[in-house]
Design an enzyme around this catalytic site. Structure first.
Site, PDB file in Angstrom:
ATOM      1  N   HIS A  60    -111.225  21.396 -42.677  1.00 38.57           N
ATOM      2  CA  HIS A  60    -112.512  21.370 -42.299  1.00 38.57           C
ATOM      3  C   HIS A  60    -113.127  22.337 -41.034  1.00 38.57           C
ATOM      4  O   HIS A  60    -112.842  21.895 -39.918  1.00 38.57           O
ATOM      5  CB  HIS A  60    -112.808  20.030 -41.728  1.00 38.57           C
ATOM      6  CG  HIS A  60    -114.335  19.469 -41.696  1.00 38.57           C
ATOM      7  ND1 HIS A  60    -114.816  18.282 -41.849  1.00 38.57           N
ATOM      8  CD2 HIS A  60    -115.500  20.251 -41.292  1.00 38.57           C
ATOM      9  CE1 HIS A  60    -116.069  18.169 -41.639  1.00 38.57           C
ATOM     10  NE2 HIS A  60    -116.699  19.556 -41.183  1.00 38.57           N
ATOM     11  N   ASP A 305    -112.879  20.016 -37.756  1.00 38.46           N
ATOM     12  CA  ASP A 305    -114.578  20.385 -37.855  1.00 38.46           C
ATOM     13  C   ASP A 305    -114.820  21.442 -36.914  1.00 38.46           C
ATOM     14  O   ASP A 305    -116.144  21.257 -36.014  1.00 38.46           O
ATOM     15  CB  ASP A 305    -115.231  18.983 -37.507  1.00 38.46           C
ATOM     16  CG  ASP A 305    -116.701  18.902 -38.027  1.00 38.46           C
ATOM     17  OD1 ASP A 305    -117.088  20.030 -38.560  1.00 38.46           O
ATOM     18  OD2 ASP A 305    -117.456  17.850 -37.809  1.00 38.46           O
ATOM     19  N   PHE A 323    -125.596  20.206 -33.455  1.00 38.40           N
ATOM     20  CA  PHE A 323    -124.447  19.367 -33.346  1.00 38.40           C
ATOM     21  C   PHE A 323    -123.013  20.233 -33.502  1.00 38.40           C
ATOM     22  O   PHE A 323    -123.181  21.154 -34.445  1.00 38.40           O
ATOM     23  CB  PHE A 323    -124.410  18.427 -34.508  1.00 38.40           C
ATOM     24  CG  PHE A 323    -125.499  17.098 -34.335  1.00 38.40           C
ATOM     25  CD1 PHE A 323    -125.197  16.046 -33.809  1.00 38.40           C
ATOM     26  CD2 PHE A 323    -126.633  17.423 -35.257  1.00 38.40           C
ATOM     27  CE1 PHE A 323    -125.998  15.130 -33.599  1.00 38.40           C
ATOM     28  CE2 PHE A 323    -127.452  16.177 -35.070  1.00 38.40           C
ATOM     29  CZ  PHE A 323    -127.368  14.943 -34.101  1.00 38.40           C
TER      30      PHE A 323
END
Ligand code: DOR
Length: 425
Positions: A60, A305, A323
């Protein structure tokens, strides 16, 4: 052409190996593994007192190219990965334009061939433009090289579309990486909804915005018999749902990020936009449950992430900031310091969750393991090395990492991709 890694503590969870061994590499593959291999000819790496693990795989990552090269490029993201100990990264499709067709997959792969120092695996978008309205041509994108599909950054809100997504993914035997968020519940939120959001006067994102979608998608995975991988698990309730799904032997896997394990919503008190991430940092109770979920196998994978954003993007009010946390260069040291050195999980388990399992989930047969014939991708760790996180020394183009200044023990010492040393640079 030839490389010999000598005297390392070789840990390969796939085969249960944990032994001092020599490894011979030729033409990008492992050709021999023995207690002693004579070093006549090949370049020798002395791995005494170091741990030799199968190359780490980040399932990710956001690489931002094409279209947002001010944040990151395939080249800079790959350097960050190499420095962070990752030999392979799977990159999310929320680029500009969205990676929703063969052309973008081909672009990413050709750019990676030219400029990346680690393996780059594109993840295609589930829906065109990630609009959640019309499915992409998944078969064509698999043919072009997509290794999984996701609309990460955004959920697939439409239940009908999610059902069809899973049906097609089953036909193609391809993984769906699932960003679980009900935007009707989360919209406008900047942090976890709870004590601190009330205290700070900020709009919250409730836990059940994640739980509802995890629950829906587990039901759909069961009905369609498809595989889903839950991205960035952040709340206790969602971990419980995954645990139940696993009990029922559904094809559900899950990942967790360092920031969801080592930070809580309380840290938002200083309004640092580098702490704004989606899903948001949750409570102490959630962190405790996530660590338990790691320990008991509910969570399969550690993922970063990695979400780079420029200072201009982040140096705004919390409401306005995007974000995301830049994670490739700090993840491994965080896991080693906070989990392995604290005896919360074993070193073997850590390697399993950052290499063996992501390889299995993505179907990479020649990666995530150390055996003859496998790809010569290695992460060599120095468990004793102490580092102080300094975002100004990042190889990533961006600096949005909230762990700046943290003192951590354990770090990647060397990264080898296809038999080539790509870090140290
Ligand atoms: O914090 C996040 N940032 N979460 C996501 O799901 C997307 C990502 C991004 O692309 O910046």
């Amino acid at each position: 052409m030839k490389l010999l890694i000598k005297n390392g503590r070789v840990i390969d969870p796939a085969s249960g190996t944990d032994d001092t061994l020599d490894i011979l590499i030729e033409r990008g593959k492992i050709v021999d593994i023995k207690t002693k291999i004579d070093g006549d000819g090949p370049k020798i790496i002395d791995a005494s007192r170091l741990v030799v693990a199968p190359g780490f795989i980040d399932i990710h990552t956001h690489l931002r190219e094409p279209g947002q090269e001010d944040k990151e490029t395939i080249h800079t993201g790959s350097l960050a990965a190499a420095k962070g100990g990752f030999t392979s990264v799977a990159c999310m499709p929320n680029t500009t334009p969205v990676n929703d067709n063969r052309g973008i997959i081909e672009y990413i792969l050709s750019e990676a061939k030219k400029s990346a120092v680690v393996n780059i695996f594109p993840i295609g978008a589930v829906t065109k433009g990630q609009k959640g309205e019309e499915l992409t041509d998944m078969a064509d994108m698999v043919d072009a090289g997509a290794v999984a599909f996701s609309d990460d950054g955004l959920p697939i809100m439409n239940n009908y579309l999610m059902r069809r997504t899973l049906e097609y993914s089953k036909l193609l035997n391809i993984l769906i990486i699932d960003h679980c968020e009900d935007t009707n519940l989360s919209s406008g939120g900047v942090m976890h909804e709870g004590y601190y959001s009330y205290l700070l006067g900020l709009t919250g994102i409730p836990s059940f915005s994640e739980e509802i979608m995890v629950s829906r998608d587990i039901i759909l995975a069961e009905k369609t018999d498809a595989r889903i991988h839950i991205a960035h698990l952040s709340v206790k309730g969602a971990a419980e749902l995954v645990r139940e799904a696993k009990k029922k032997k559904l094809k559900v896997t899950a990942e967790v990020t360092p920031h969801h394990l080592f930070l809580t919503d309380a840290s938002l008190e200083n309004f640092d936009t580098n702490l704004k991430v989606n899903p948001p940092l949750r409570t102490k109770d959630d962190v405790k449950a996530l660590i338990e979920a790691v320990k008991n196998g509910v969570v399969d994978v550690f993922a970063t992430d990695h979400a780079p954003h420029t200072p201009d993007d982040k140096e705004v009010e919390l409401d306005q900031a995007p974000f995301g946390i830049n994670g490739l260069e700090t993840a491994v040291s965080l896991f080693l310091d906070k989990l392995v050195h604290k005896n919360i999980i074993s070193l073997q388990k850590f390697i399993e969750m950052i290499s063996t399992n992501p390889a299995l989930i993505l179907g990479f047969e020649n990666k995530g393991r150390i055996c003859i014939g496998a790809d010569a991708d290695f992460t060599i760790l120095n468990l004793r090395k102490e580092i102080i996180v300094d975002v100004n020394r990042f190889k990533s183009k961006s600096r949005n990492n909230p762990f700046h200044g943290w003192k951590l023990k354990g770090a990647p010492e060397m990264t080898i991709v296809g038999g080539k040393i790509v870090y140290p640079f």
